[in-house]
Structure formats: structure tokens, C-alpha cells
Write a protein that holds these residues in place. Structure first.
Motif, PDB file in Angstrom:
ATOM      1  N   MET A   1     113.116  70.734 -30.702  1.00 29.70           N
ATOM      2  CA  MET A   1     112.044  70.991 -31.652  1.00 29.70           C
ATOM      3  C   MET A   1     110.894  70.037 -31.326  1.00 29.70           C
ATOM      4  SD  MET A   1     112.155  70.911 -35.853  1.00 29.70           S
ATOM      5  CE  MET A   1     113.218  72.307 -36.042  1.00 29.70           C
ATOM      6  N   ALA A   2     109.683  70.545 -31.283  1.00 26.89           N
ATOM      7  CA  ALA A   2     108.510  69.739 -30.968  1.00 26.89           C
ATOM      8  C   ALA A   2     108.209  68.777 -32.116  1.00 26.89           C
ATOM      9  CB  ALA A   2     107.309  70.651 -30.719  1.00 26.89           C
ATOM     10  N   LEU A   3     107.526  67.673 -31.763  1.00 32.08           N
ATOM     11  CA  LEU A   3     107.190  66.670 -32.775  1.00 32.08           C
ATOM     12  C   LEU A   3     106.418  67.295 -33.934  1.00 32.08           C
ATOM     13  CD1 LEU A   3     107.096  63.789 -33.790  1.00 32.08           C
ATOM     14  CD2 LEU A   3     105.051  63.428 -32.414  1.00 32.08           C
ATOM     15  N   LYS A   4     105.483  68.200 -33.627  1.00 30.78           N
ATOM     16  CA  LYS A   4     104.698  68.858 -34.675  1.00 30.78           C
ATOM     17  C   LYS A   4     105.612  69.614 -35.643  1.00 30.78           C
ATOM     18  CE  LYS A   4     101.234  72.384 -35.428  1.00 30.78           C
ATOM     19  NZ  LYS A   4     100.578  73.544 -34.860  1.00 30.78           N
ATOM     20  N   ASP A   5     106.590  70.343 -35.086  1.00 28.79           N
ATOM     21  CA  ASP A   5     107.523  71.100 -35.919  1.00 28.79           C
ATOM     22  C   ASP A   5     108.389  70.166 -36.758  1.00 28.79           C
ATOM     23  OD1 ASP A   5     106.547  73.477 -34.842  1.00 28.79           O
ATOM     24  OD2 ASP A   5     108.068  73.529 -33.275  1.00 28.79           O
ATOM     25  N   THR A   6     108.856  69.076 -36.129  1.00 32.33           N
ATOM     26  CA  THR A   6     109.670  68.094 -36.841  1.00 32.33           C
ATOM     27  C   THR A   6     108.876  67.456 -37.973  1.00 32.33           C
ATOM     28  OG1 THR A   6     110.900  67.633 -34.827  1.00 32.33           O
ATOM     29  CG2 THR A   6     111.024  65.980 -36.569  1.00 32.33           C
ATOM     30  N   LEU A   7     107.649  67.069 -37.680  1.00 29.34           N
ATOM     31  CA  LEU A   7     106.782  66.458 -38.691  1.00 29.34           C
ATOM     32  C   LEU A   7     106.518  67.442 -39.825  1.00 29.34           C
ATOM     33  CD1 LEU A   7     105.085  63.943 -39.440  1.00 29.34           C
ATOM     34  CD2 LEU A   7     103.178  65.020 -38.227  1.00 29.34           C
ATOM     35  N   GLY A   8     106.219  68.700 -39.473  1.00 26.12           N
ATOM     36  CA  GLY A   8     105.944  69.709 -40.490  1.00 26.12           C
ATOM     37  C   GLY A   8     107.144  69.972 -41.385  1.00 26.12           C
ATOM     38  N   ALA A   9     108.325  70.094 -40.783  1.00 27.91           N
ATOM     39  CA  ALA A   9     109.539  70.332 -41.571  1.00 27.91           C
ATOM     40  C   ALA A   9     109.837  69.144 -42.478  1.00 27.91           C
ATOM     41  CB  ALA A   9     110.720  70.611 -40.643  1.00 27.91           C
ATOM     42  N   ALA A  10     109.667  67.934 -41.943  1.00 27.41           N
ATOM     43  CA  ALA A  10     109.891  66.736 -42.758  1.00 27.41           C
ATOM     44  C   ALA A  10     108.892  66.685 -43.913  1.00 27.41           C
ATOM     45  CB  ALA A  10     109.779  65.481 -41.896  1.00 27.41           C
ATOM     46  N   GLY A  11     107.638  67.028 -43.639  1.00 29.24           N
ATOM     47  CA  GLY A  11     106.616  67.030 -44.692  1.00 29.24           C
ATOM     48  C   GLY A  11     106.925  68.033 -45.787  1.00 29.24           C
ATOM     49  N   GLU A  12     107.426  69.200 -45.411  1.00 32.18           N
ATOM     50  CA  GLU A  12     107.778  70.212 -46.410  1.00 32.18           C
ATOM     51  C   GLU A  12     108.937  69.738 -47.283  1.00 32.18           C
ATOM     52  OE1 GLU A  12     108.319  73.966 -44.457  1.00 32.18           O
ATOM     53  OE2 GLU A  12     106.240  73.981 -43.749  1.00 32.18           O
ATOM     54  N   THR A  13     109.888  69.048 -46.690  1.00 32.68           N
ATOM     55  CA  THR A  13     111.004  68.503 -47.468  1.00 32.68           C
ATOM     56  C   THR A  13     110.512  67.435 -48.432  1.00 32.68           C
ATOM     57  OG1 THR A  13     112.611  69.043 -45.750  1.00 32.68           O
ATOM     58  CG2 THR A  13     113.229  67.308 -47.304  1.00 32.68           C
ATOM     59  N   VAL A  14     109.644  66.554 -47.953  1.00 31.54           N
ATOM     60  CA  VAL A  14     109.057  65.514 -48.825  1.00 31.54           C
ATOM     61  C   VAL A  14     108.290  66.173 -49.964  1.00 31.54           C
ATOM     62  CG1 VAL A  14     107.286  63.701 -48.922  1.00 31.54           C
ATOM     63  CG2 VAL A  14     108.965  63.708 -47.066  1.00 31.54           C
ATOM     64  N   ALA A  15     107.501  67.193 -49.651  1.00 29.87           N
ATOM     65  CA  ALA A  15     106.707  67.881 -50.674  1.00 29.87           C
ATOM     66  C   ALA A  15     107.605  68.565 -51.700  1.00 29.87           C
ATOM     67  CB  ALA A  15     105.773  68.897 -50.021  1.00 29.87           C
ATOM     68  N   ARG A  17     110.687  67.763 -52.579  1.00 27.97           N
ATOM     69  CA  ARG A  17     111.299  66.730 -53.437  1.00 27.97           C
ATOM     70  C   ARG A  17     110.285  66.174 -54.433  1.00 27.97           C
ATOM     71  NH1 ARG A  17     114.482  63.764 -48.563  1.00 27.97           N
ATOM     72  NH2 ARG A  17     116.208  65.229 -48.444  1.00 27.97           N
ATOM     73  N   TYR A  18     109.069  65.966 -53.965  1.00 29.72           N
ATOM     74  CA  TYR A  18     107.997  65.488 -54.845  1.00 29.72           C
ATOM     75  C   TYR A  18     107.777  66.474 -55.992  1.00 29.72           C
ATOM     76  CZ  TYR A  18     103.125  65.126 -56.364  1.00 29.72           C
ATOM     77  OH  TYR A  18     101.980  65.077 -57.123  1.00 29.72           O
ATOM     78  N   LEU A  19     107.655  67.754 -55.666  1.00 32.10           N
ATOM     79  CA  LEU A  19     107.429  68.773 -56.696  1.00 32.10           C
ATOM     80  C   LEU A  19     108.599  68.835 -57.673  1.00 32.10           C
ATOM     81  CD1 LEU A  19     105.885  71.512 -54.399  1.00 32.10           C
ATOM     82  CD2 LEU A  19     104.664  70.206 -56.167  1.00 32.10           C
ATOM     83  N   GLU A  20     109.819  68.760 -57.155  1.00 31.61           N
ATOM     84  CA  GLU A  20     110.993  68.763 -58.033  1.00 31.61           C
ATOM     85  C   GLU A  20     110.964  67.561 -58.969  1.00 31.61           C
ATOM     86  OE1 GLU A  20     114.364  71.145 -55.466  1.00 31.61           O
ATOM     87  OE2 GLU A  20     113.966  69.043 -54.944  1.00 31.61           O
TER      88      GLU A  20
END
Length: 118
Positions: A1-15, A17-20
Motif C-alpha cells: 500500500m502506498a504511503l498516500k493510501d496508508t495516510l488516508g486510511a489512517a486519517g479516516e480511522t482517526v476521523a 473515532r473523533y466523530l464517535e
């Protein structure tokens, strides 16, 4: 997985959890429509919220919110309508939000949340 994809997936998980943590119920993630993808679909109170997540490792290429153009908003609105049709979601209030996640690979992420951008 490319760094961009990894960063994006991690950001979505953080977001998500934040929303929850704010009381949002996540009802869908990475929903694919005919013209793109919705990062997060959530319910908050009586409102269905379509959340675009923009993640950056830093601000070297500008703030993540700068990527939300009128064209991008129009696409998000079309995808939101498509999601509502595809899921037979009851008519009600809808909103488009944007969550920016900055950093987070080597330390804590900074989260910024714009509500009702369209």
C-alpha cells in the motif's frame, strides 16, 4: 500500500473515532457510488452527515480544507443523493462536513471539523 493510501486510511480511522467521541453513529465507510466514494456516512441526532476526510502529513502542500473546491462539493452532494437512494434512507435532514486530519504518522494528529460546508 502506498504511503498516500496508508495516510488516508489512517486519517479516516482517526476521523471516525473523533466523530464517535462526539456522539456520531458511523453507518457507512468508504461507500462506493457510480461517481466516487463517500469516506464516512454518519448519523448525528436526526441528521445524516456525509463526511469528507482530508488527511495531510503536514501543511507543506497547503491546508487540507483547500482541497474542497466547489466541484468537489457538487460531487459530494451527488454522491450523498445516490447513497440515500441506494440505501432507502428515510428523508430527513442531511449535511456535508469535512474533517481535516493533519499529522499523526509520528505523533498525535490535529483534527479540524467544518460542519455544514454545502
Amino acid at each position: 500500500m502506498a504511503l498516500k493510501d496508508t495516510l488516508g486510511a489512517a486519517g479516516e480511522t482517526v476521523a471516525a473515532r473523533y466523530l464517535e467521541s462526539l456522539g456520531y453513529d458511523i453507518v457507512d465507510r468508504n461507500w462506493r457510488g457510480t461517481r466516487g466514494e463517500l469516506d464516512i456516512v454518519a448519523r448525528h441526532g436526526g441528521t445524516t452527515v456525509f463526511v469528507e476526510v482530508k488527511t495531510r502529513s503536514g501543511l507543506g502542500f497547503g491546508h487540507p480544507f483547500e482541497a474542497i473546491t466547489p466541484r468537489k462539493l457538487a460531487r459530494l452532494r451527488r454522491l450523498a443523493a445516490e447513497w440515500c437512494r441506494a440505501t432507502d434512507a428515510a428523508a430527513g435532514a442531511i449535511r456535508v462536513d469535512v474533517v481535516a486530519v493533519i499529522g499523526g504518522l509520528d505523533g498525535p494528529a490535529r483534527i479540524e471539523h467544518l460542519r455544514g460546508v454545502s
